[in-house]
Write an enzyme that holds these catalytic residues in place. Sequence first.
Site, mmCIF file in Angstrom:
data_model
loop_
_atom_site.group_PDB
_atom_site.id
_atom_site.type_symbol
_atom_site.label_atom_id
_atom_site.label_comp_id
_atom_site.label_asym_id
_atom_site.label_seq_id
_atom_site.Cartn_x
_atom_site.Cartn_y
_atom_site.Cartn_z
ATOM 1 C CB SER A 15 26.369 -14.692 19.264
ATOM 2 O OG SER A 15 26.991 -13.416 19.123
ATOM 3 C CG ASP A 61 39.429 -6.872 19.073
ATOM 4 O OD1 ASP A 61 38.848 -6.388 18.076
ATOM 5 O OD2 ASP A 61 39.457 -6.313 20.180
ATOM 6 C CB VAL A 62 37.332 -7.531 13.801
ATOM 7 C CG1 VAL A 62 36.665 -8.870 13.569
ATOM 8 C CG2 VAL A 62 36.439 -6.592 14.620
ATOM 9 C CE1 TYR A 160 25.661 -0.391 14.800
ATOM 10 C CE2 TYR A 160 23.679 0.668 13.966
ATOM 11 C CZ TYR A 160 24.438 -0.474 14.152
ATOM 12 O OH TYR A 160 23.990 -1.686 13.676
ATOM 13 C CG PHE A 193 17.575 -9.042 11.512
ATOM 14 C CD1 PHE A 193 17.567 -10.329 10.987
ATOM 15 C CD2 PHE A 193 17.299 -7.987 10.663
ATOM 16 C CE1 PHE A 193 17.297 -10.563 9.656
ATOM 17 C CE2 PHE A 193 17.030 -8.194 9.322
ATOM 18 C CZ PHE A 193 17.031 -9.498 8.805
ATOM 19 C CB THR A 195 20.886 -9.489 16.939
ATOM 20 O OG1 THR A 195 20.577 -8.168 17.406
ATOM 21 C CG2 THR A 195 20.609 -9.586 15.443
#
Length: 254
Positions: A15, A61-62, A160, A193, A195
């Site tokens: 996505s 999962d990263v 973040y 963006f 998203t």
Amino acid sequence: MKIAGCSAVISGGASGLGAAAARRLARAGASVVLLDLPRAEEAGAALVAELGGGAVFVPGDVTNWDDVGVAMQTARERAPLRIAVAAAGIATSGSLVGPRSDRGELFAQTVAVNLGGTYALLAQAASTMSEHAQTDGDRGVVVCTASIAAYEGQVGQVAYAASKSGVAGMTLPAARELARHQIRVVTIAPGLFETPMFAGVADEVRASVGAQVPHPSRLGNPDEYAGLVQHVIENSMLNGEVIRLDGAIRMGPR
């Protein structure tokens, strides 16, 4: 570096920005591996169907080193792995003090996904790419995704902003280390963006947020991110750089 005939692993590929990059690279002739969470399997399957034989979805999962390794092996079985795009990430908000204060759990999770997940993809992709012969002077290219929050994090974005600053900060030393393997590393720092983060947000709110961008005064289109990914791959002089893709916005404190 030419894209056609290569395989590409894209984290967060089901996505948003990752899916846009997958579409762009598949159109350019790459065999695309979409690495995303198991809960994104339906969206991943739909994108694979859209792209036909040019893509495959790998649930994972990263933050799990082995899951990333499965995606790398899947890519190697399809074509030489020369492209990796780290687009997986989470947007979080928390406070240092007060009723919404974070005792460290949110901070750790955000850094684990956004920074640790990017590192896992970068490290494993580079290891695989280093085994290949050169093509057009490159063995491979890794494109990471930071954020303008790395530079102008807003109130509530300590975790973040820290995670995305880490992605920006590791770009140059990674590029310097991997230069002897002819592997380039470039990071894109997107602004505002369209998203999944904006999914369900009222049109007037999106318009208000977009109006903060000097020019063009709108939210970015994920294909504009994907277009830059393609250019980074194809332009061999782009290396060790963080590129802001933000319409000249500079975020205020809130």
